[in-house]
Motif scaffolding. Structure first.
Motif, PDB file in Angstrom:
ATOM      1  N   GLY A 311      -3.835  -7.115   0.274  1.00  0.00           N
ATOM      2  CA  GLY A 311      -3.744  -8.463  -0.252  1.00  0.00           C
ATOM      3  C   GLY A 311      -2.777  -9.286   0.576  1.00  0.00           C
ATOM      4  N   ASN A 338     -13.265 -11.872  -7.481  1.00  0.00           N
ATOM      5  CA  ASN A 338     -11.929 -12.448  -7.676  1.00  0.00           C
ATOM      6  C   ASN A 338     -11.166 -12.636  -6.372  1.00  0.00           C
ATOM      7  N   ARG A 339     -11.878 -12.618  -5.247  1.00  0.00           N
ATOM      8  CA  ARG A 339     -11.168 -12.684  -3.974  1.00  0.00           C
ATOM      9  C   ARG A 339     -12.127 -13.039  -2.840  1.00  0.00           C
ATOM     10  N   GLU A 341     -12.683 -11.953   1.030  1.00  0.00           N
ATOM     11  CA  GLU A 341     -12.329 -10.888   1.963  1.00  0.00           C
ATOM     12  C   GLU A 341     -12.713 -11.304   3.379  1.00  0.00           C
ATOM     13  N   MET A 357      -7.437  -9.564   1.942  1.00  0.00           N
ATOM     14  CA  MET A 357      -7.924 -10.013   0.637  1.00  0.00           C
ATOM     15  C   MET A 357      -7.089 -11.194   0.151  1.00  0.00           C
ATOM     16  N   PHE A 359      -6.799 -13.430  -2.932  1.00  0.00           N
ATOM     17  CA  PHE A 359      -7.249 -13.449  -4.323  1.00  0.00           C
ATOM     18  C   PHE A 359      -7.366 -14.887  -4.832  1.00  0.00           C
ATOM     19  N   THR A 360      -8.397 -15.104  -5.641  1.00  0.00           N
ATOM     20  CA  THR A 360      -8.725 -16.453  -6.123  1.00  0.00           C
ATOM     21  C   THR A 360      -8.701 -16.550  -7.640  1.00  0.00           C
ATOM     22  N   ASP A 361      -8.189 -15.510  -8.325  1.00  0.00           N
ATOM     23  CA  ASP A 361      -8.239 -15.493  -9.787  1.00  0.00           C
ATOM     24  C   ASP A 361      -6.978 -16.019 -10.446  1.00  0.00           C
TER      25      ASP A 361
END
Length: 560
Positions: A311, A338-339, A341, A357, A359-361
């Motif tokens: 991440g 949720n991500r 990559e 990664m 993350f978009t959450d």
């Protein structure tokens, strides 16, 4: 390896017979076999071990360990025999099993019409050890100038098994490269092992006055070749019910047994959890080929680490660092649930993939506390160290020669504080990812999980006083997986780090079952994933919460 199998067989006839064996007027055409009528997909299979019956277990053990460099791995008490499992000095190829029968049934262990092939670094020393432990040389090794100056010789062990010795400059010491079984009907045996069991034909050799043979290989890498041999020297060969066994590990042994039974192959025991105490309920079944060679059918779990993922707090900064400091190239991008990559790899596809990664959450994650590491092989460690600083990283230990390792090693940190290890290697241009490390809270338990449940092989245990202890594991291809537990007295966060291992397996469903049986969590069974062109993807967690993405290995896809 196949080149050396070819050369060793040709030696029996002389270098001038090469053309005759492989083409032209020497009768190289393969025996005509009836085309298979069954269209069922053969299983994915590999030769996990080859077993021979022995008359004197201790004498055979001395010969194969002290004389041939093998190492004892385990002893198993089976229902009618003791099995001693050996691995090669170089830890390459299949295991060899010595079977000492305890049921009182008479067996002739002196008439096996097969052979065992060993690849050797130092032929003179190797043969001296072999003869010192009771082996005998039947054809001294000789150099073949026209065939790459390969050394090949032959001998017999204490039970008269034919041993073939092949000089191999790539060997560190030696390894078990091929196992031959005698067969009464060569074309039929070839069809059985290829069409019904899934081996791949690599080579046919016809050696007039000696024997004809097929060299077969599994589509799954890492095992020894299987050689089918039919003697043509007018000798009296016994092909029936010899005390030899092939342990075959398959992606689905139950389905394989059903398919064999449909083809009227003898299946004496359907694959099921074994009640033998030493097998720990391993799935075991038994079948036999047309000559009565025992086939032990087991569940295979062979896999490899295709990619490691970390991440990142700032995708652009991380992407800039790894493309500029370590010359990785962006391969593709995947929008997951949720991500995002971003997949990176060295030029020419060397080494493993590194996945960044983002993350978009909206959940908070500790990107700067990862207790693992990324290991890169590089051509010029000093230049790479300067590139690391220029790209936004920092060097924590400048590259220096490590006498114990015989390599220049340095350490750095990326913009998210991930530990980056750089190892000098003259041929590593451009740099490539060679290993991916994860921190684990219980090193022994983590080692057992990744070896026993995920099919990795332990290569090395490395204690680094005052820093960390680590196990280096390797799958069948891919990059090394390093399990790390820190011993420097500093607090470490081992739980739920934003890292992911992309593991490709010959049998994802069986692997998920093994993970579940071990008490760990399976969070998604295989489902099509649009970001991977609908390839089936499964997810699980190890005991520290590291995410495992389980996918089919390309061996299965190639077979299909």
């Amino acid at each position: 390896m196949l080149r050396h199998i070819l050369l060793s067989s040709v030696l029996l006839l002389g270098a001038s017979m090469l053309t005759a064996c492989l083409g032209g007027s020497g009768g190289s055409s393969q025996p005509t076999a009836e085309p298979p009528t069954d269209k069922a997909q053969p299983p994915l299979v590999y030769l996990a071990s080859a077993a021979i019956g022995v008359s004197d277990l201790e004498a055979s053990l001395d010969l194969y360990t002290q004389g041939l460099g093998m190492q004892e791995v385990e002893r198993l008490q089976r229902s009618d025999r003791t099995e001693v499992i050996l691995r090669s000095a170089d830890r390459r190829g299949s295991h060899l099993v010595l079977m000492d029968f305890t049921d009182g049934v008479g067996r002739n262990v002196q008439q096996n019409p097969g052979k065992l092939v060993f690849y050797v670094a130092d032929m003179a020393s190797y043969l001296a050890d072999f003869t010192a432990q009771g082996g005998r040389i039947t054809l001294p090794p000789s150099v073949q100038p026209d065939l790459g100056n390969v050394l090949v010789g032959f001998g017999r062990d204490t039970d008269n098994n034919l041993i073939e010795f092949v000089g191999e400059p790539d060997a560190e010491h030696s390894f078990f490269g091929a196992f031959g079984i005698g067969v009464s009907d060569l074309p039929a045996a070839r069809d059985f092992y290829v069409e019904q069991l899934g081996f791949e034909e690599q080579l046919f050799l016809e050696l007039p006055g000696l024997y004809d043979e097929y060299v077969l290989q599994s589509p799954v890498p890492g095992d020894s070749a299987l050689v089918l041999m039919n003697w043509t020297n007018d000798g009296n060969q016994n092909y029936t019910d010899n005390p030899v066994k092939l342990q075959l590990e398959l992606d689905d042994p139950v389905t394989a047994a059903e398919q064999l039974q449909q083809q009227d192959v003898t299946v004496s025991q359907f694959p099921a959890p074994s009640g033998e105490p030493d097998l720990n309920q391993a799935v075991v079944g038994y079948a036999a080929d047309a000559d009565g060679t025992s086939l032990e059918l087991r569940q295979g779990l062979r896999s490899y680490l295709a990619a490691g993922a970390i991440g990142v707090a700032d995708l652009d900064a991380a992407l800039h660092f790894y493309t500029n400091a370590l010359d990785l190239q962006e391969v593709t991008r995947r929008q997951r649930d949720n991500r995002l990559e971003v997949v990176l790899q060295a030029a020419e596809g060397r080494g493993g993939e590194l996945v960044l990664m983002a993350f978009t959450d909206g959940q908070q994650r500790q990107y700067d506390r990862n207790p693992g590491k990324l290991v890169f092989y590089v051509n010029d460690p000093d230049a790479i160290a300067m590139d690391i600083v220029a790209a936004g990283g920092r060097v924590t230990l400048p590259p220096a020669l490590q006498p114990g390792l015989g390599a220049v090693v340095g350490f750095a940190r990326d913009p998210d504080n991930n530990l980056v290890e750089i190892v000098g290697s003259p041929d590593a241009s451009p740099a490539y990812l060679s290993a991916f490390g994860i921190g684990v809270s219980d090193l022994g338990a983590a080692r057992d999980f990744y070896v026993e449940q995920l099919g990795f092989r332990q290569q090395l245990f490395l204690p680094i006083p005052g820093m960390y202890n680590e196990y280096i594991l390797q799958g069948q291809g891919g990059v090394a997986l390093v399990l790390m537990n820190w011993v420097d007295g500093q607090p470490r966060n081992y739980a739920d780090n934003p890292v992911k291992l992309e593991i490709r397996s010959m049998a994802p469903a069986a692997q998920l079952q093994a993970i579940s049986d071990s008490g760990e969590q399976v969070i998604q069974t295989p489902e099509p994933d649009a970001s991977r062109d609908d390839e089936k993807v499964a997810y699980a967690l190890d005991s520290d919460g590291s995410l495992l993405e389980i996918l089919h290995a390309p061996w299965r896809q190639a077979a299909e």
